[in-house]
Design a protein around this motif. Sequence first.
Motif: not given
Length: 161
Positions: A85-88, A113-117
């Motif tokens: 998920e982090a790589e995506q 938001a996904q990157v911040r997560k």
Amino acid sequence: MEPRFNLNDNELGAKIGKRFANTSLAIMQSSLPKSTVELVELRASQINGCGYCVDAHAKELAAAGEPAVRINLVAAWRESTVFSEAEQAVLAFAEEGTRLADANRGVSDETWAQVRKHYDDDQIAALVYLVAMINAANRLLVITQTKGGSYVPGTFESVAS
């Protein structure tokens, strides 16, 4: 085939190039995993059609032990099951940060938001600079018609240090 112009053979080009490499070295020294850096660089380079950089970053991933399936699926990461998920999140970030003219808005709030997560402030700073720098490198090498195929893994690290 030789590039149409070798920036390092020009005094001013070499001077600017050294500063460019120092920025890239600072990114490499960040806490971002090397595989993350190379995945981002490979994806942006694929989008920009930079043969030299696609060659370099694919070979760096292979030399670091990345399985061929992951390297081969970077261009189709949304249609694969081999990325976390982090790589995506960073692959989406790389695409949106590269395709500014296509996206109209740059990096979407959803991608941000996904990157911040998954990444801390230092890693995000490195990611922002990473996307900017690989896009600049792609443009330099496409403009000078520097072709892919001859890159040897570890070349950049040995030159930058």
